[in-house]
Design a protein around this motif. Structure first.
Motif, PDB file in Angstrom:
ATOM      1  N   LEU A  58       0.845  -1.138   0.055  1.00  7.05           N
ATOM      2  CA  LEU A  58       0.042   0.173   0.037  1.00  7.05           C
ATOM      3  C   LEU A  58       0.848   1.265   0.050  1.00  7.05           C
ATOM      4  O   LEU A  58       1.687   1.312   0.775  1.00  7.05           O
ATOM      5  N   LEU A  59       0.665   2.123  -0.951  1.00  9.24           N
ATOM      6  CA  LEU A  59       1.315   3.405  -0.996  1.00  9.24           C
ATOM      7  C   LEU A  59       0.289   4.593  -0.503  1.00  9.24           C
ATOM      8  O   LEU A  59      -0.692   4.752  -0.877  1.00  9.24           O
ATOM      9  N   PHE A  60       0.882   5.089   0.646  1.00  9.25           N
ATOM     10  CA  PHE A  60      -0.100   6.145   1.293  1.00  9.25           C
ATOM     11  C   PHE A  60      -0.042   7.234   0.648  1.00  9.25           C
ATOM     12  O   PHE A  60       1.080   7.880   0.174  1.00  9.25           O
ATOM     13  N   PHE A  61      -1.178   8.026   0.291  1.00 12.83           N
ATOM     14  CA  PHE A  61      -1.321   9.569  -0.110  1.00 12.83           C
ATOM     15  C   PHE A  61      -1.727  10.571   0.611  1.00 12.83           C
ATOM     16  O   PHE A  61      -1.479  11.728   0.309  1.00 12.83           O
ATOM     17  N   GLY A  62      -2.241  10.196   1.740  1.00 13.84           N
ATOM     18  CA  GLY A  62      -2.654  11.356   2.655  1.00 13.84           C
ATOM     19  C   GLY A  62      -4.102  11.241   3.049  1.00 13.84           C
ATOM     20  O   GLY A  62      -4.847  10.281   2.593  1.00 13.84           O
ATOM     21  N   THR A  63      -4.265  11.982   4.023  1.00 12.51           N
ATOM     22  CA  THR A  63      -5.763  12.189   4.643  1.00 12.51           C
ATOM     23  C   THR A  63      -6.364  13.573   4.483  1.00 12.51           C
ATOM     24  O   THR A  63      -5.452  14.439   3.969  1.00 12.51           O
ATOM     25  N   ASP A  64      -7.595  13.843   4.837  1.00 13.30           N
ATOM     26  CA  ASP A  64      -7.957  15.036   4.609  1.00 13.30           C
ATOM     27  C   ASP A  64      -7.387  16.184   5.605  1.00 13.30           C
ATOM     28  O   ASP A  64      -7.097  15.902   6.868  1.00 13.30           O
ATOM     29  N   PRO A  65      -6.770  17.138   5.184  1.00 13.24           N
ATOM     30  CA  PRO A  65      -5.862  17.936   5.940  1.00 13.24           C
ATOM     31  C   PRO A  65      -6.847  18.756   6.916  1.00 13.24           C
ATOM     32  O   PRO A  65      -6.332  19.488   8.048  1.00 13.24           O
ATOM     33  N   ASN A  66      -7.979  18.736   6.745  1.00 14.31           N
ATOM     34  CA  ASN A  66      -8.956  19.452   7.832  1.00 14.31           C
ATOM     35  C   ASN A  66      -9.406  18.167   8.856  1.00 14.31           C
ATOM     36  O   ASN A  66     -10.602  18.282   9.580  1.00 14.31           O
ATOM     37  N   SER A  67      -8.870  16.692   8.944  1.00 14.38           N
ATOM     38  CA  SER A  67      -9.505  15.871   9.568  1.00 14.38           C
ATOM     39  C   SER A  67      -9.325  15.989  11.016  1.00 14.38           C
ATOM     40  O   SER A  67     -10.006  15.563  11.994  1.00 14.38           O
ATOM     41  N   GLY A  68      -8.226  16.740  11.372  1.00 15.27           N
ATOM     42  CA  GLY A  68      -8.038  17.068  12.741  1.00 15.27           C
ATOM     43  C   GLY A  68      -7.321  16.150  13.727  1.00 15.27           C
ATOM     44  O   GLY A  68      -6.780  16.152  14.525  1.00 15.27           O
ATOM     45  N   GLY A  69      -7.486  14.741  13.289  1.00 15.55           N
ATOM     46  CA  GLY A  69      -6.797  13.696  14.066  1.00 15.55           C
ATOM     47  C   GLY A  69      -5.806  12.968  13.179  1.00 15.55           C
ATOM     48  O   GLY A  69      -5.449  11.801  13.537  1.00 15.55           O
ATOM     49  N   GLY A  70      -5.671  13.281  11.695  1.00 16.54           N
ATOM     50  CA  GLY A  70      -4.885  12.650  10.733  1.00 16.54           C
ATOM     51  C   GLY A  70      -5.235  11.523  10.482  1.00 16.54           C
ATOM     52  O   GLY A  70      -4.751  10.464   9.985  1.00 16.54           O
ATOM     53  N   ASN A  71      -6.592  11.142  10.280  1.00 14.43           N
ATOM     54  CA  ASN A  71      -7.204  10.075  10.195  1.00 14.43           C
ATOM     55  C   ASN A  71      -8.123   9.861   8.866  1.00 14.43           C
ATOM     56  O   ASN A  71      -7.842  10.666   7.870  1.00 14.43           O
ATOM     57  N   CYS A  72      -9.218   9.484   8.833  1.00 16.97           N
ATOM     58  CA  CYS A  72     -10.216   9.513   8.018  1.00 16.97           C
ATOM     59  C   CYS A  72     -10.606  10.938   7.488  1.00 16.97           C
ATOM     60  O   CYS A  72     -10.627  12.062   8.285  1.00 16.97           O
ATOM     61  N   PRO A  73     -10.950  10.996   6.165  1.00 14.54           N
ATOM     62  CA  PRO A  73     -10.695  10.198   5.220  1.00 14.54           C
ATOM     63  C   PRO A  73      -9.305  10.005   4.791  1.00 14.54           C
ATOM     64  O   PRO A  73      -8.384  10.668   4.966  1.00 14.54           O
ATOM     65  N   ALA A  74      -9.008   8.936   4.015  1.00 19.28           N
ATOM     66  CA  ALA A  74      -7.544   8.672   3.493  1.00 19.28           C
ATOM     67  C   ALA A  74      -7.391   7.818   2.205  1.00 19.28           C
ATOM     68  O   ALA A  74      -8.752   7.219   1.931  1.00 19.28           O
ATOM     69  N   ARG A 108     -18.141   8.279   1.770  1.00 19.36           N
ATOM     70  CA  ARG A 108     -18.213   9.691   1.442  1.00 19.36           C
ATOM     71  C   ARG A 108     -16.955  10.134   1.759  1.00 19.36           C
ATOM     72  O   ARG A 108     -16.296  10.032   2.903  1.00 19.36           O
ATOM     73  N   ILE A 109     -16.438  11.011   0.914  1.00 21.05           N
ATOM     74  CA  ILE A 109     -14.943  11.336   1.031  1.00 21.05           C
ATOM     75  C   ILE A 109     -15.063  13.185   0.611  1.00 21.05           C
ATOM     76  O   ILE A 109     -15.615  13.546  -0.426  1.00 21.05           O
ATOM     77  N   SER A 110     -14.435  13.832   1.361  1.00 18.67           N
ATOM     78  CA  SER A 110     -14.540  15.428   1.192  1.00 18.67           C
ATOM     79  C   SER A 110     -13.660  15.816  -0.129  1.00 18.67           C
ATOM     80  O   SER A 110     -12.818  15.160  -0.715  1.00 18.67           O
ATOM     81  N   VAL A 111     -14.192  16.919  -0.841  1.00 19.78           N
ATOM     82  CA  VAL A 111     -13.650  17.194  -1.970  1.00 19.78           C
ATOM     83  C   VAL A 111     -12.168  17.740  -1.711  1.00 19.78           C
ATOM     84  O   VAL A 111     -11.314  18.035  -2.580  1.00 19.78           O
ATOM     85  N   ARG A 112     -11.794  18.142  -0.205  1.00 19.06           N
ATOM     86  CA  ARG A 112     -10.345  18.311  -0.051  1.00 19.06           C
ATOM     87  C   ARG A 112      -9.519  17.185  -0.182  1.00 19.06           C
ATOM     88  O   ARG A 112      -8.176  17.436  -0.169  1.00 19.06           O
ATOM     89  N   MET A 113     -10.064  16.207  -0.570  1.00 18.96           N
ATOM     90  CA  MET A 113      -9.131  15.046  -0.947  1.00 18.96           C
ATOM     91  C   MET A 113      -8.821  14.800  -2.412  1.00 18.96           C
ATOM     92  O   MET A 113      -8.028  13.700  -2.851  1.00 18.96           O
ATOM     93  N   ILE A 114      -9.224  15.755  -3.058  1.00 21.99           N
ATOM     94  CA  ILE A 114      -9.002  15.611  -4.535  1.00 21.99           C
ATOM     95  C   ILE A 114      -7.742  15.638  -5.002  1.00 21.99           C
ATOM     96  O   ILE A 114      -7.199  14.670  -5.757  1.00 21.99           O
ATOM     97  N   ASP A 115      -6.890  16.410  -4.362  1.00 25.43           N
ATOM     98  CA  ASP A 115      -5.547  16.352  -4.761  1.00 25.43           C
ATOM     99  C   ASP A 115      -4.811  14.998  -4.224  1.00 25.43           C
ATOM    100  O   ASP A 115      -3.976  14.472  -5.252  1.00 25.43           O
ATOM    101  N   GLN A 116      -4.973  14.529  -3.227  1.00 29.92           N
ATOM    102  CA  GLN A 116      -4.425  13.229  -2.767  1.00 29.92           C
ATOM    103  C   GLN A 116      -4.932  12.034  -3.724  1.00 29.92           C
ATOM    104  O   GLN A 116      -4.260  10.944  -4.180  1.00 29.92           O
TER     105      GLN A 116
END
Length: 85
Positions: free
Chosen positions: A3-19, A61-69
């Motif tokens: 698994l290659l990790f590309f990131g989480t939602d920068p506004n998730s607050g906990g560094g977790n969901c979504p990813a 559901r995934i936030s549009v903030r995840m588009i870049d990742q």
């Protein structure tokens, strides 16, 4: 599994969901792996009208903030599935 990790939602607050990840060793070729919130029953029902999920599938559901990742993950998955020259 690779698994290659590309990131989480920068506004998730906990560094977790979504990813988002890319599994470069999936049996049928590279696949995106997404983590997100489960939608409400109304959303699941509406999605099921167009594409009823199989027993081993789900809707998230995934936030549009995840588009870049997600875009970066799609590029990596596409590159991993292309024959190496």
């Amino acid at each position: 599994m690779a698994l290659l990790f590309f990131g989480t939602d920068p506004n998730s607050g906990g560094g977790n969901c979504p990813a988002v990840w890319v599994d470069t060793e999936a049996a049928q070729g590279p696949e995106l792996v997404l983590q997100g919130k489960f939608p409400d029953a109304e959303t699941r029902a509406a999605c099921s009208q167009d594409s009823p999920p199989a027993d081993d599938e789900g809707v998230i559901r995934i936030s549009v903030r995840m588009i870049d990742q997600i875009r970066k993950a799609c590029d990596a998955a596409e590159a991993a599935s292309s024959p190496q020259l």
